[in-house]
Design a protein around this motif. Structure first.
Motif, PDB file in Angstrom:
ATOM      1  N   VAL A  31       0.844  -1.207   0.000  1.00  0.00           N
ATOM      2  CA  VAL A  31       0.000   0.000   0.000  1.00  0.00           C
ATOM      3  C   VAL A  31       0.872   1.247   0.000  1.00  0.00           C
ATOM      4  CG1 VAL A  31      -1.660   1.332   1.358  1.00  0.00           C
ATOM      5  CG2 VAL A  31      -1.972  -1.124   1.081  1.00  0.00           C
ATOM      6  N   SER A  32       1.875   1.273   0.836  1.00  0.00           N
ATOM      7  CA  SER A  32       2.767   2.426   0.908  1.00  0.00           C
ATOM      8  C   SER A  32       3.533   2.618  -0.394  1.00  0.00           C
ATOM      9  CB  SER A  32       3.746   2.259   2.074  1.00  0.00           C
ATOM     10  OG  SER A  32       4.604   3.365   2.151  1.00  0.00           O
ATOM     11  N   ALA A  33       3.996   1.536  -0.985  1.00  0.00           N
ATOM     12  CA  ALA A  33       4.723   1.634  -2.247  1.00  0.00           C
ATOM     13  C   ALA A  33       3.822   2.153  -3.364  1.00  0.00           C
ATOM     14  CB  ALA A  33       5.308   0.284  -2.623  1.00  0.00           C
ATOM     15  N   ALA A  34       2.579   1.702  -3.396  1.00  0.00           N
ATOM     16  CA  ALA A  34       1.639   2.169  -4.420  1.00  0.00           C
ATOM     17  C   ALA A  34       1.340   3.656  -4.251  1.00  0.00           C
ATOM     18  CB  ALA A  34       0.353   1.358  -4.358  1.00  0.00           C
ATOM     19  N   LEU A  35       1.120   4.080  -3.015  1.00  0.00           N
ATOM     20  CA  LEU A  35       0.849   5.498  -2.770  1.00  0.00           C
ATOM     21  C   LEU A  35       2.069   6.364  -3.081  1.00  0.00           C
ATOM     22  CD1 LEU A  35      -1.283   5.317   0.496  1.00  0.00           C
ATOM     23  CD2 LEU A  35      -2.058   5.818  -1.828  1.00  0.00           C
ATOM     24  N   CYS A  36       3.237   5.869  -2.754  1.00  0.00           N
ATOM     25  CA  CYS A  36       4.456   6.610  -3.091  1.00  0.00           C
ATOM     26  C   CYS A  36       4.650   6.704  -4.597  1.00  0.00           C
ATOM     27  CB  CYS A  36       5.677   5.950  -2.444  1.00  0.00           C
ATOM     28  SG  CYS A  36       5.826   6.247  -0.690  1.00  0.00           S
ATOM     29  N   LEU A  37       4.321   5.641  -5.312  1.00  0.00           N
ATOM     30  CA  LEU A  37       4.437   5.657  -6.765  1.00  0.00           C
ATOM     31  C   LEU A  37       3.464   6.661  -7.386  1.00  0.00           C
ATOM     32  CD1 LEU A  37       5.743   4.426  -9.283  1.00  0.00           C
ATOM     33  CD2 LEU A  37       3.907   2.729  -9.263  1.00  0.00           C
ATOM     34  N   ILE A  38       2.239   6.686  -6.895  1.00  0.00           N
ATOM     35  CA  ILE A  38       1.260   7.665  -7.381  1.00  0.00           C
ATOM     36  C   ILE A  38       1.737   9.076  -7.075  1.00  0.00           C
ATOM     37  CG2 ILE A  38      -1.082   8.549  -7.018  1.00  0.00           C
ATOM     38  CD1 ILE A  38      -1.916   5.612  -6.552  1.00  0.00           C
ATOM     39  N   SER A  39       2.224   9.286  -5.878  1.00  0.00           N
ATOM     40  CA  SER A  39       2.725  10.597  -5.488  1.00  0.00           C
ATOM     41  C   SER A  39       3.913  11.017  -6.351  1.00  0.00           C
ATOM     42  CB  SER A  39       3.128  10.561  -4.012  1.00  0.00           C
ATOM     43  OG  SER A  39       3.662  11.785  -3.625  1.00  0.00           O
ATOM     44  N   PHE A  40       4.801  10.060  -6.644  1.00  0.00           N
ATOM     45  CA  PHE A  40       5.944  10.368  -7.494  1.00  0.00           C
ATOM     46  C   PHE A  40       5.503  10.745  -8.902  1.00  0.00           C
ATOM     47  CE2 PHE A  40       9.020   8.882 -10.664  1.00  0.00           C
ATOM     48  CZ  PHE A  40      10.054   9.765 -10.387  1.00  0.00           C
ATOM     49  N   CYS A  41       4.532  10.023  -9.440  1.00  0.00           N
ATOM     50  CA  CYS A  41       4.031  10.339 -10.787  1.00  0.00           C
ATOM     51  C   CYS A  41       3.422  11.732 -10.834  1.00  0.00           C
ATOM     52  CB  CYS A  41       3.009   9.301 -11.222  1.00  0.00           C
ATOM     53  SG  CYS A  41       3.721   7.678 -11.540  1.00  0.00           S
ATOM     54  N   LEU A  42       2.683  12.101  -9.804  1.00  0.00           N
ATOM     55  CA  LEU A  42       2.108  13.442  -9.749  1.00  0.00           C
ATOM     56  C   LEU A  42       3.195  14.502  -9.622  1.00  0.00           C
ATOM     57  CD1 LEU A  42      -1.021  12.903  -7.507  1.00  0.00           C
ATOM     58  CD2 LEU A  42      -0.980  13.498  -9.931  1.00  0.00           C
ATOM     59  N   ALA A  43       4.185  14.257  -8.795  1.00  0.00           N
ATOM     60  CA  ALA A  43       5.274  15.219  -8.631  1.00  0.00           C
ATOM     61  C   ALA A  43       6.066  15.379  -9.928  1.00  0.00           C
ATOM     62  CB  ALA A  43       6.203  14.784  -7.505  1.00  0.00           C
ATOM     63  N   PHE A  44       6.291  14.273 -10.618  1.00  0.00           N
ATOM     64  CA  PHE A  44       7.015  14.329 -11.885  1.00  0.00           C
ATOM     65  C   PHE A  44       6.235  15.116 -12.933  1.00  0.00           C
ATOM     66  CE2 PHE A  44       8.163  12.565 -16.052  1.00  0.00           C
ATOM     67  CZ  PHE A  44       9.518  12.834 -16.044  1.00  0.00           C
ATOM     68  N   SER A  45       4.938  14.860 -13.007  1.00  0.00           N
ATOM     69  CA  SER A  45       4.139  15.575 -14.002  1.00  0.00           C
ATOM     70  C   SER A  45       4.045  17.061 -13.674  1.00  0.00           C
ATOM     71  CB  SER A  45       2.748  14.959 -14.124  1.00  0.00           C
ATOM     72  OG  SER A  45       2.057  15.045 -12.910  1.00  0.00           O
ATOM     73  N   LEU A  46       3.991  17.404 -12.414  1.00  0.00           N
ATOM     74  CA  LEU A  46       3.984  18.822 -12.036  1.00  0.00           C
ATOM     75  C   LEU A  46       5.333  19.477 -12.317  1.00  0.00           C
ATOM     76  CD1 LEU A  46       1.969  18.739  -8.709  1.00  0.00           C
ATOM     77  CD2 LEU A  46       1.249  19.694 -10.894  1.00  0.00           C
ATOM     78  N   ALA A  47       6.413  18.746 -12.100  1.00  0.00           N
ATOM     79  CA  ALA A  47       7.743  19.289 -12.382  1.00  0.00           C
ATOM     80  C   ALA A  47       7.947  19.513 -13.874  1.00  0.00           C
ATOM     81  CB  ALA A  47       8.820  18.352 -11.843  1.00  0.00           C
ATOM     82  N   MET A  48       7.293  18.699 -14.694  1.00  0.00           N
ATOM     83  CA  MET A  48       7.407  18.841 -16.146  1.00  0.00           C
ATOM     84  C   MET A  48       6.388  19.840 -16.701  1.00  0.00           C
ATOM     85  SD  MET A  48       9.922  16.965 -16.784  1.00  0.00           S
ATOM     86  CE  MET A  48       9.933  16.871 -18.531  1.00  0.00           C
ATOM     87  N   HIS A  49       5.590  20.454 -15.815  1.00  0.00           N
ATOM     88  CA  HIS A  49       4.560  21.436 -16.185  1.00  0.00           C
ATOM     89  C   HIS A  49       3.492  20.830 -17.091  1.00  0.00           C
ATOM     90  CE1 HIS A  49       6.801  24.600 -14.273  1.00  0.00           C
ATOM     91  NE2 HIS A  49       7.887  24.205 -14.922  1.00  0.00           N
ATOM     92  N   TRP A  50       3.149  19.572 -16.854  1.00  0.00           N
ATOM     93  CA  TRP A  50       2.078  18.931 -17.602  1.00  0.00           C
ATOM     94  C   TRP A  50       0.753  19.270 -16.937  1.00  0.00           C
ATOM     95  CZ3 TRP A  50       4.608  13.438 -17.721  1.00  0.00           C
ATOM     96  CH2 TRP A  50       5.682  13.449 -18.609  1.00  0.00           C
TER      97      TRP A  50
END
Length: 67
Positions: A31-50
């Protein structure tokens, strides 16, 4: 700067749930790994200004009411 943010986030995502796996809490680890992965994907997309689409208009309305 976004590259450093993404790299730091990757380190956190790898290190955070590892302690749970070491303690034998596999469900909590997954559960923690899945939530961290989702959080990472959101952070990456925000960093790329998507543009991230909103899940639904009521959630947008609720968030606008808070701010």
């Amino acid at each position: 700067m976004p590259v450093y943010t993404v790299l730091i986030y990757m380190v956190i995502v790898m290190m955070d749930p590892y302690g749970l796996l070491k303690q034998g809490k596999k469900k909590d680890f997954y559960v923690s790994a899945a939530l961290c992965l989702i959080s990472f994907c959101l952070a990456f997309s925000l960093a790329m200004h998507w543009h991230i689409p909103s899940p639904s208009p009521p959630i947008v309305y609720l968030i606008k009411m808070l701010y």
